[in-house]
Design a protein around this motif. Sequence first.
Motif, PDB file in Angstrom:
ATOM      1  N   LYS A  46       5.857  14.011  -2.980  1.00  0.00           N
ATOM      2  CA  LYS A  46       4.713  14.060  -1.790  1.00  0.00           C
ATOM      3  C   LYS A  46       3.736  12.870  -1.522  1.00  0.00           C
ATOM      4  CE  LYS A  46       4.755  19.091  -1.896  1.00  0.00           C
ATOM      5  NZ  LYS A  46       4.142  20.391  -1.991  1.00  0.00           N
ATOM      6  N   ALA A  47       4.305  11.657  -2.036  1.00  0.00           N
ATOM      7  CA  ALA A  47       3.322  10.463  -1.880  1.00  0.00           C
ATOM      8  C   ALA A  47       3.369  10.173  -0.796  1.00  0.00           C
ATOM      9  CB  ALA A  47       3.974   9.536  -2.708  1.00  0.00           C
ATOM     10  N   THR A  48       2.238   9.442  -0.173  1.00  0.00           N
ATOM     11  CA  THR A  48       1.916   9.094   1.107  1.00  0.00           C
ATOM     12  C   THR A  48       1.291   7.428   1.075  1.00  0.00           C
ATOM     13  OG1 THR A  48      -0.380   9.894   0.763  1.00  0.00           O
ATOM     14  CG2 THR A  48       1.234  11.136   2.352  1.00  0.00           C
ATOM     15  N   PHE A  49       1.556   6.941  -0.231  1.00  0.00           N
ATOM     16  CA  PHE A  49       1.198   5.678  -0.408  1.00  0.00           C
ATOM     17  C   PHE A  49       2.081   4.847  -1.498  1.00  0.00           C
ATOM     18  CE2 PHE A  49      -2.653   7.582   0.936  1.00  0.00           C
ATOM     19  CZ  PHE A  49      -3.422   6.652   1.803  1.00  0.00           C
ATOM     20  N   PHE A  50       2.293   3.614  -1.240  1.00  0.00           N
ATOM     21  CA  PHE A  50       3.003   2.940  -2.182  1.00  0.00           C
ATOM     22  C   PHE A  50       2.650   1.389  -2.307  1.00  0.00           C
ATOM     23  CE2 PHE A  50       5.799   2.078   1.127  1.00  0.00           C
ATOM     24  CZ  PHE A  50       6.543   1.047   1.029  1.00  0.00           C
ATOM     25  N   HIS A  51       2.820   0.789  -3.453  1.00  0.00           N
ATOM     26  CA  HIS A  51       2.709  -0.687  -3.516  1.00  0.00           C
ATOM     27  C   HIS A  51       3.576  -1.267  -4.309  1.00  0.00           C
ATOM     28  CE1 HIS A  51       0.527  -0.907  -7.256  1.00  0.00           C
ATOM     29  NE2 HIS A  51      -0.213   0.300  -6.906  1.00  0.00           N
ATOM     30  N   ALA A  52       3.820  -2.536  -4.198  1.00  0.00           N
ATOM     31  CA  ALA A  52       4.678  -3.359  -5.443  1.00  0.00           C
ATOM     32  C   ALA A  52       3.989  -3.378  -6.645  1.00  0.00           C
ATOM     33  CB  ALA A  52       5.077  -4.699  -4.611  1.00  0.00           C
TER      34      ALA A  52
END
Length: 225
Positions: free
Chosen positions: A195-201
């Motif tokens: 249920k993630a709503t953010f991500f980054h490298a």
Amino acid sequence: MSKSIRGISLVASCAAMIAMVWPSASPVAGDVIVSNLDRASFTLSVPMAAPQGLPFSPIRIENELDVDQTPRASEALVLQQAEPTLDLAALVADVADMHRSELDDDMRCLASAIYYEARGESLEGQLAVAQVILNRAENDRWPDDICGVVYQSGQFSFTFDGKPDIPAVKGPAWKRAEAIAIIAVGQGWQDVTDKATFFHATYVKPGWRRVKEETRRIGGHVFYR
């Protein structure tokens, strides 16, 4: 239109393109969905018990026992049938091979995000990016359509780099992105991001990560909710 109604419509119109044939496998769950693109209907036969490629529990078949509950030697035979292992790569290949229709706007937006944000990632990593976008579209904090989420100001660099958002040559990587978009929208695989709503490298450290809950690390991306 509410997010829930729009979501149901999107799943119904796009998930029809998921079609699988698992040799020697009995379907565990199935839905028949009709596409609004080519009006063809396909059967979605995705064993939901093992959405991440885990083998199913063997099916145990036992003969009836005698009245005294003591099995005879000839009746004590136990047959076990082990179901095959689900494989994301096989599912992606099946969908990519079968998909022939032009995607609608939302699906193209999703495929573009997968392609430009994660085409160098594993299939799970590409699916994860798609699922973050879908999770946002279902959340009141973001626009309620996929293109709205993808093109929200400042969110995805490929949308404001001045270059075309669809590759001129639609090679295997683009075909995979299309297939993964179809699988994600059709809910043919469970949410690998939790249920993630953010991500980054992994090579950047945005300040917002300190106030988010990390859910997964997949390849070169870290996911949060």
